[in-house]
Scaffold this motif. Structure first.
Motif, PDB file in Angstrom:
ATOM      1  N   THR A  98       0.839  -1.183   0.000  1.00  0.00           N
ATOM      2  CA  THR A  98       0.000   0.000   0.000  1.00  0.00           C
ATOM      3  C   THR A  98       0.880   1.241   0.000  1.00  0.00           C
ATOM      4  O   THR A  98       1.870   1.292   0.725  1.00  0.00           O
ATOM      5  CB  THR A  98      -0.888   0.015   1.268  1.00  0.00           C
ATOM      6  N   PRO A  99       0.539   2.258  -0.799  1.00  0.00           N
ATOM      7  CA  PRO A  99       1.299   3.516  -0.720  1.00  0.00           C
ATOM      8  C   PRO A  99       1.244   4.074   0.702  1.00  0.00           C
ATOM      9  O   PRO A  99       0.233   3.919   1.396  1.00  0.00           O
ATOM     10  CB  PRO A  99       0.577   4.436  -1.701  1.00  0.00           C
ATOM     11  N   LEU A 100       2.323   4.718   1.117  1.00  0.00           N
ATOM     12  CA  LEU A 100       2.457   5.164   2.504  1.00  0.00           C
ATOM     13  C   LEU A 100       1.317   6.074   2.960  1.00  0.00           C
ATOM     14  O   LEU A 100       0.787   5.874   4.057  1.00  0.00           O
ATOM     15  CB  LEU A 100       3.819   5.832   2.709  1.00  0.00           C
ATOM     16  N   PRO A 101       0.895   7.086   2.167  1.00  0.00           N
ATOM     17  CA  PRO A 101      -0.228   7.924   2.644  1.00  0.00           C
ATOM     18  C   PRO A 101      -1.505   7.121   2.896  1.00  0.00           C
ATOM     19  O   PRO A 101      -2.202   7.345   3.882  1.00  0.00           O
ATOM     20  CB  PRO A 101      -0.430   8.938   1.517  1.00  0.00           C
ATOM     21  N   ASP A 102      -1.782   6.159   2.014  1.00  0.00           N
ATOM     22  CA  ASP A 102      -2.990   5.334   2.192  1.00  0.00           C
ATOM     23  C   ASP A 102      -2.855   4.423   3.402  1.00  0.00           C
ATOM     24  O   ASP A 102      -3.817   4.220   4.151  1.00  0.00           O
ATOM     25  CB  ASP A 102      -3.252   4.495   0.945  1.00  0.00           C
ATOM     26  N   ALA A 103      -1.651   3.885   3.606  1.00  0.00           N
ATOM     27  CA  ALA A 103      -1.414   3.016   4.768  1.00  0.00           C
ATOM     28  C   ALA A 103      -1.574   3.810   6.064  1.00  0.00           C
ATOM     29  O   ALA A 103      -2.195   3.328   7.016  1.00  0.00           O
ATOM     30  CB  ALA A 103      -0.025   2.406   4.686  1.00  0.00           C
ATOM     31  N   LEU A 104      -1.025   5.026   6.102  1.00  0.00           N
ATOM     32  CA  LEU A 104      -1.145   5.854   7.311  1.00  0.00           C
ATOM     33  C   LEU A 104      -2.605   6.220   7.573  1.00  0.00           C
ATOM     34  O   LEU A 104      -3.041   6.237   8.732  1.00  0.00           O
ATOM     35  CB  LEU A 104      -0.285   7.108   7.187  1.00  0.00           C
TER      36      LEU A 104
END
Length: 172
Positions: free
Chosen positions: A51-57
């Motif tokens: 998952t891309p980091l912004p979406d994961a966060l």
């Protein structure tokens, strides 16, 4: 009659201040545990989810309770358009703006700040190693926080009441 009302108010205020301080000691280990669980979810997202980091966060923030939620969702918001900040800048800004709402201390803040320097700047394996290190550091801080809770929580509850009674005795 007015003196008795004043004495009751003083004792009540002092007792409440003791309970508030005791609640800080009780909330700290719980919030550290929530932070550890959030970082473990981030590990899973990085390792298996791709998952891309912004979406994961954002996802981790939504799964976490307050005040941990506001740190991760704030970092995610800053990483997305229109802000487009780096992971380090967005996480540090989210930590700074939301830390006052936590019961955690500077040691936990330092762990998150150190993690922000490496998050999103290296390969998957390196990031997982840094998150695992942060989790281990937070686990030791949680153990220290539980020890402080056991030592000081009951003391502050009693101390608030006793200080209130002492002030009332001094004024009579």
């Amino acid at each position: 009659m007015l003196k008795i009302l004043g004495a009751v108010l003083v004792i009540t205020a002092a007792t409440l201040s003791g309970w508030i301080q005791a609640r800080q000691y009780a909330n700290r280990p719980t919030q550290i545990r929530k932070l550890i669980l959030a970082l473990r979810r981030l590990q899973t997202e990085i390792m298996y989810g791709f998952t891309p980091l912004p979406d994961a966060l954002q996802r981790i923030g939504e799964q976490s309770g307050d005040p941990i939620k506001s740190i991760f969702t704030g970092a995610s918001t800053d990483m997305n358009p229109p802000f487009n900040r780096t992971a380090q800048d967005s996480l540090q800004a989210a930590i700074e703006s939301n830390w006052k709402y936590t019961a955690m201390k500077a040691a936990e803040k330092d762990v998150l700040n150190q993690l922000s320097f490496t998050l999103g700047t290296s390969d998957r394996k390196d990031q997982l190693g840094h998150i695992a290190t942060a989790v281990r550091q937070l686990e030791s801080e949680e153990a220290a926080a539980r020890e402080e809770q056991n030592r000081y929580e009951k003391m502050f509850k009693s101390l608030g009441l006793l200080c209130g009674a002492f002030i009332v005795i001094l004024f009579y």
